[in-house]
Design a protein around this motif. Structure first.
Motif, PDB file in Angstrom:
ATOM      1  N   PRO A  48       0.623  -1.074   0.062  1.00  0.00           N
ATOM      2  CA  PRO A  48       0.070  -0.183   0.083  1.00  0.00           C
ATOM      3  C   PRO A  48       0.828   1.391   0.037  1.00  0.00           C
ATOM      4  N   LEU A  62       0.598   3.625   3.128  1.00  0.00           N
ATOM      5  CA  LEU A  62      -0.473   3.613   4.210  1.00  0.00           C
ATOM      6  C   LEU A  62      -0.434   4.119   5.787  1.00  0.00           C
ATOM      7  N   TYR A  65       0.331   0.550   7.772  1.00  0.00           N
ATOM      8  CA  TYR A  65       0.827  -0.623   7.243  1.00  0.00           C
ATOM      9  C   TYR A  65       2.505  -1.324   8.399  1.00  0.00           C
TER      10      TYR A  65
END
Length: 328
Positions: A48, A62, A65
């Motif tokens: 991500p 993200l 994460y």
């Protein structure tokens, strides 16, 4: 190599947050185009990772994460062990903290790797202090380090070499540097560019309640490299042309040894002619007197004259002493 770089990108973003492609390229010593390709590969692999365009853009993971690719290789574990300097850590008030951290790292390693780390600790010891010098008294070092960590301004009484020697300064501490056993504080002051202060020359210190922000463009390692280069350039203000015997060359170090390697030309008698940087006539005279008959100064004339006068005065002193003591 590429797999290792992809992991490094993830760890850098995880540790620092948003980074631009230029910042990542500089950190990993690759081209910006390579970073673009690596980011595409990470995104295609389901990581991500997203990027924003524009002046304040960059890549970012993200929120929430966390990569699990944090295992240490054998070489990384050994290098981490060598990075621990118990002496400086103790001076900063972190001696017990460093010892506890090393124990935790070793306990978390697999048995075989922990054994290798133990061998490194037993066979390698790092001592950053210089020779032939007593350790500096740095009573205010823990307080300075605490101000660096917490981003607090300091009011200090500082002793400098130029008159007036004792001055008052309001400092914004950006970072600490340990160089050859001596601690230096890099700090901003009243909107001026950062300057370097010897911590052992701080005579008094008061921590202020004011907080400050370190400029985003400031990099401690880059500043130190640049300021060291500038200091050496200002220190060596002139050149001396000399002839050196092989034994004289062997006794040189630092910029003088580098200058011989760069400019030296061996002559038929086995001596080497070279151009060496000097700080001043007086400073060079003291240094070359230590080499005795293993160096001959050809220029500048003032230095050659001063050396000859010092040699004559030394010879006259010993001749007089011999007569007084009945040595012929």
């Amino acid at each position: 190599m590429r797999a290792s770089r992809l992991v490094s990108i993830l760890l850098l973003l995880q540790a620092r947050g948003r980074l631009t492609a230029n910042q990542l390229a500089e950190e990993l010593e690759v081209s910006v185009r390579t970073i673009y390709r690596d980011a595409d590969s990470l995104h295609a692999a389901g990581i991500p990772l997203y990027g924003d365009a524009g002046h304040r853009g960059g890549y970012q993971l993200l929120d929430g994460y966390r990569t699990r690719l944090t295992g240490l290789s054998p070489d990384e574990a050994k290098a981490l062990t060598l990075a621990g300097l118990p002496g400086p850590a103790a001076e900063l008030g972190l001696g017990s903290v460093l010892a506890a951290a090393q124990l935790k790292v070793r306990a978390a390693l697999p048995a075989a790797l922990a054994e290798q780390v133990g061998q490194v600790q037993a066979r390698f010891h790092l001592d950053v202090s210089g020779w032939y010098a007593t350790a500096d008294e740095v009573p205010f070092l823990p307080a300075v380090a605490d101000a660096v960590w917490r981003g607090r301004a300091l009011q200090v009484r500082y002793r400098r070499w130029a008159a007036p020697t004792d001055v008052d300064r309001r400092l914004e501490p950006y970072g600490l540097v340990l160089k050859a056993g001596r601690w230096y504080l890099v700090a901003g002051s009243s909107g001026h560019r950062p300057r370097t202060y010897r911590v052992d020359q701080i005579l008094d210190l008061t921590e202020l309640t004011e907080e400050f922000g370190i400029p985003e463009s400031f990099n401690l390692a880059a500043y130190w490299q640049t300021s060291t280069t500038e200091f050496l350039d200002q220190l060596h203000r002139a050149d001396a042309t000399v002839r050196l015997a092989p034994a004289g060359i062997a006794r040189l170090s630092g910029p003088a040894a580098e200058a011989v390697a760069r400019t030296g030309v061996e002559e038929p008698d086995g001596w080497t002619r070279a151009v060496l940087p000097i700080e001043s006539i007086d400073h060079a005279c003291r240094g070359y007197l230590a080499l005795g008959p293993e160096v001959e100064v050809l220029a500048p004339p003032q230095l050659r004259t001063k050396l000859a006068a010092a040699a004559r005065a030394t010879a006259a002193l010993y001749a007089l002493c011999s007569v007084k003591r009945g040595h012929f």
